[in-house]
Scaffold this active site. Structure first.
Site, PDB file in Angstrom:
ATOM      1  N   ALA A  66       0.888  -1.163  -0.183  1.00  0.00           N
ATOM      2  CA  ALA A  66       0.243  -0.023   0.425  1.00  0.00           C
ATOM      3  C   ALA A  66       0.880   1.397  -0.017  1.00  0.00           C
ATOM      4  CB  ALA A  66      -1.164   0.184   0.975  1.00  0.00           C
ATOM      5  N   GLY A 110       0.545  -4.603   1.375  1.00  0.00           N
ATOM      6  CA  GLY A 110      -1.339  -4.879  -0.124  1.00  0.00           C
ATOM      7  C   GLY A 110      -0.493  -5.310  -1.186  1.00  0.00           C
ATOM      8  N   GLU A 113      -0.698  -9.097  -0.662  1.00  0.00           N
ATOM      9  CA  GLU A 113      -2.621  -9.921  -0.581  1.00  0.00           C
ATOM     10  C   GLU A 113      -2.781  -9.286  -1.981  1.00  0.00           C
ATOM     11  OE1 GLU A 113      -2.137  -6.629   2.279  1.00  0.00           O
ATOM     12  OE2 GLU A 113      -2.375  -7.467   4.415  1.00  0.00           O
ATOM     13  N   GLU A 133       4.199  -4.608   7.218  1.00  0.00           N
ATOM     14  CA  GLU A 133       3.944  -3.812   7.898  1.00  0.00           C
ATOM     15  C   GLU A 133       4.445  -3.975   9.054  1.00  0.00           C
ATOM     16  OE1 GLU A 133       2.939  -6.260   5.962  1.00  0.00           O
ATOM     17  OE2 GLU A 133       0.563  -5.202   5.009  1.00  0.00           O
TER      18      GLU A 133
HETATM   19  N1  CAA Z   1       4.478   3.155  -0.937  1.00  0.00           N
HETATM   20  C1  CAA Z   1       5.272   4.503  -1.144  1.00  0.00           C
HETATM   21  N2  CAA Z   1       6.081   4.256  -1.395  1.00  0.00           N
HETATM   22  C2  CAA Z   1       6.997   3.602  -1.901  1.00  0.00           C
HETATM   23  C3  CAA Z   1       6.508   2.241  -1.315  1.00  0.00           C
HETATM   24  C4  CAA Z   1       5.173   2.298  -0.936  1.00  0.00           C
HETATM   25  N3  CAA Z   1       5.223   0.919  -0.493  1.00  0.00           N
HETATM   26  N4  CAA Z   1       8.045   1.410  -1.688  1.00  0.00           N
HETATM   27  C5  CAA Z   1       8.602   1.449  -2.275  1.00  0.00           C
HETATM   28  N5  CAA Z   1       8.024   3.270  -2.145  1.00  0.00           N
HETATM   29  C6  CAA Z   1       8.805   3.712  -3.421  1.00  0.00           C
HETATM   30  C7  CAA Z   1      10.437   4.707  -2.640  1.00  0.00           C
HETATM   31  O1  CAA Z   1       9.788   5.906  -1.596  1.00  0.00           O
HETATM   32  C8  CAA Z   1      10.926   5.450  -3.447  1.00  0.00           C
HETATM   33  O2  CAA Z   1      10.545   6.428  -4.053  1.00  0.00           O
HETATM   34  P1  CAA Z   1      11.406   7.930  -3.942  1.00  0.00           P
HETATM   35  O3  CAA Z   1      12.265   7.122  -4.921  1.00  0.00           O
HETATM   36  O4  CAA Z   1      10.586   8.600  -4.095  1.00  0.00           O
HETATM   37  O5  CAA Z   1      12.281   8.098  -2.402  1.00  0.00           O
HETATM   38  C9  CAA Z   1      10.824   4.477  -4.505  1.00  0.00           C
HETATM   39  O6  CAA Z   1       9.282   3.769  -3.825  1.00  0.00           O
HETATM   40  C10 CAA Z   1      12.276   3.401  -4.872  1.00  0.00           C
HETATM   41  O7  CAA Z   1      11.936   2.347  -3.666  1.00  0.00           O
HETATM   42  P2  CAA Z   1      13.172   2.400  -2.525  1.00  0.00           P
HETATM   43  O8  CAA Z   1      14.178   3.225  -3.140  1.00  0.00           O
HETATM   44  O9  CAA Z   1      12.673   2.239  -1.521  1.00  0.00           O
HETATM   45  O10 CAA Z   1      13.672   1.057  -3.982  1.00  0.00           O
HETATM   46  P3  CAA Z   1      14.024  -0.087  -2.871  1.00  0.00           P
HETATM   47  O11 CAA Z   1      15.340  -0.989  -3.843  1.00  0.00           O
HETATM   48  O12 CAA Z   1      16.001   0.744  -2.582  1.00  0.00           O
HETATM   49  O13 CAA Z   1      13.859  -0.637  -1.867  1.00  0.00           O
HETATM   50  C11 CAA Z   1      12.037  -2.156  -1.063  1.00  0.00           C
HETATM   51  C12 CAA Z   1      13.184  -1.602  -2.189  1.00  0.00           C
HETATM   52  C13 CAA Z   1      12.549  -3.186  -0.532  1.00  0.00           C
HETATM   53  C14 CAA Z   1      11.030  -2.918  -1.782  1.00  0.00           C
HETATM   54  C15 CAA Z   1      11.295  -0.967  -0.327  1.00  0.00           C
HETATM   55  O14 CAA Z   1      11.695   0.098  -1.654  1.00  0.00           O
HETATM   56  C16 CAA Z   1      10.215  -0.773   0.651  1.00  0.00           C
HETATM   57  O15 CAA Z   1      10.934  -1.626   1.371  1.00  0.00           O
HETATM   58  N6  CAA Z   1       9.113  -0.510   0.600  1.00  0.00           N
HETATM   59  C17 CAA Z   1       8.324  -0.120   1.430  1.00  0.00           C
HETATM   60  C18 CAA Z   1       7.547  -1.961   1.635  1.00  0.00           C
HETATM   61  C19 CAA Z   1       6.546  -1.990   2.286  1.00  0.00           C
HETATM   62  O16 CAA Z   1       7.015  -1.890   3.259  1.00  0.00           O
HETATM   63  N7  CAA Z   1       4.946  -2.444   2.409  1.00  0.00           N
HETATM   64  C20 CAA Z   1       4.349  -2.547   2.961  1.00  0.00           C
HETATM   65  C21 CAA Z   1       3.115  -0.915   3.518  1.00  0.00           C
HETATM   66  S1  CAA Z   1       1.759  -1.230   4.310  1.00  0.00           S
HETATM   67  C22 CAA Z   1       0.429  -2.280   3.411  1.00  0.00           C
HETATM   68  O17 CAA Z   1       0.877  -2.523   2.261  1.00  0.00           O
HETATM   69  C23 CAA Z   1      -0.637  -2.438   3.528  1.00  0.00           C
HETATM   70  C24 CAA Z   1      -1.649  -3.058   3.884  1.00  0.00           C
HETATM   71  O18 CAA Z   1      -1.534  -4.513   4.162  1.00  0.00           O
HETATM   72  C25 CAA Z   1      -3.028  -3.216   2.873  1.00  0.00           C
END
Ligand code: CAA
Length: 259
Positions: A66, A110, A113, A133
């Site tokens: 998400a 998400g 999911e 999460e």
């Molecule tokens: N939401 C918003 N932006 C996101 C994102 C997310 N879930 N995942 C990645 N991005 C964005 C980053 O902020 C970054 O943006 P900028 O270039 O503007 O800084 C861009 O995508 C590239 O990401 P990274 O630089 O972090 O890329 P990476 O290769 O170094 O790492 C990753 C990849 C490990 C997937 C890392 O991006 C990450 O940990 N992302 C978040 C994963 C996460 O926590 N997901 C769960 C979300 S909560 C949820 O989903 C609730 C639910 O159950 C409904």
């Protein structure tokens, strides 16, 4: 096809393809994306020329979860009064037509999911699944604790939900989350071939088959056996069952009419 901002929706032969298209942020799933996916499922499900639906992302990410930027300012009442379910976030799971998640790269939160809402997950060897999460101070909110546990069992689901770690494609296949793995550069060709094969079957019969399998998660064995029996008998009322068995005996391909 209707106009979409965050996804690309195409019909390729008898297969509908929904591709999440926010590559710069790893296909993060905003409310807008979930809403569009729900609309696309409505559109493809009601199109009689579509027999199977593929949900996919790109090589780097199916979806990294998400949209954290969108969620960050939200408080309890914001999410309680309108959460992902309210905007159709679960719509893929209620689709009557067969659905396949084609997962390459990250399928997190998400994203994992959404993949699990599909009838099966086919992954590239680069796929990574997880429910991170917990690292954000929250928990999965679109079926992560429920569907993952049903797919991989309690111990591994706890491991993933409590540590937030990722599992690779091989571990995901070993655990039963993923049905098949292909090299990343072959994934879409392989998935489309599988989807076309499913789409070539009788649509009422694929709907009954997936309904029967999905019922496993909702009911007892005896009730599930009853439903399977009823649906099995119902296929004997279809022209497509007569055609399918006649085609076998006449050593030719069946010509299903979806009735
Ligand atoms: N939401 C918003 N932006 C996101 C994102 C997310 N879930 N995942 C990645 N991005 C964005 C980053 O902020 C970054 O943006 P900028 O270039 O503007 O800084 C861009 O995508 C590239 O990401 P990274 O630089 O972090 O890329 P990476 O290769 O170094 O790492 C990753 C990849 C490990 C997937 C890392 O991006 C990450 O940990 N992302 C978040 C994963 C996460 O926590 N997901 C769960 C979300 S909560 C949820 O989903 C609730 C639910 O159950 C409904």
């Amino acid at each position: 096809m209707a106009a979409y901002e965050h996804i690309i929706v195409e019909k390729k032969g008898a297969v509908g393809v929904i591709q999440i298209n926010r590559p710069k942020i790893l296909n993060a799933l905003s409310f807008g994306v979930f809403g569009e996916i729900a609309r696309a499922v409505d559109e493809l499900e009601s199109n009689p020329a579509v027999g199977c639906i593929v949900v996919t992302g790109n090589e780097k990410a199916f979806a990294a979860g998400a949209d954290i930027k969108e969620m960050q300012p939200k408080k309890f009442m914001d999410m309680y009064s309108q959460d992902f379910m309210d905007i159709g976030g679960d719509r893929v799971a209620t689709c009557k037509k067969p659905t396949i998640a084609a997962v390459s790269g990250y399928a997190l939160g998400g994203g994992c999911e959404l993949a699990m809402m599909c009838d099966m997950i086919i992954a590239s060897d680069t796929a990574k699944f997880g429910q991170p999460e917990i690292t954000l101070g929250t928990i999965p909110g679109l079926g992560g604790t429920q569907r993952l546990t049903r797919a991989v069992g309690k111990s591994k689901a706890m491991d993933l939900c409590l540590t937030g770690r990722m599992m690779d494609a091989a571990e995901a296949e070993r655990s039963g989350l993923v049905s098949r793995i292909f090299p990343a550069d072959k994934l879409m060709d392989e998935v489309m071939a599988i989807a076309e094969k499913i789409a070539s079957m009788s649509q009422p019969v694929t709907a009954m088959a997936k309904n029967a399998v999905n019922r496993v998660f909702e009911t007892t064995l005896a009730q599930g056996m009853d439903l399977e029996g009823d649906l099995f008998h119902a296929t004997f009322g279809l022209e497509d069952k007569i055609e399918g068995m006649a085609a076998f005996l006449e050593k030719r391909k069946p010509n299903f009419k979806n009735r």
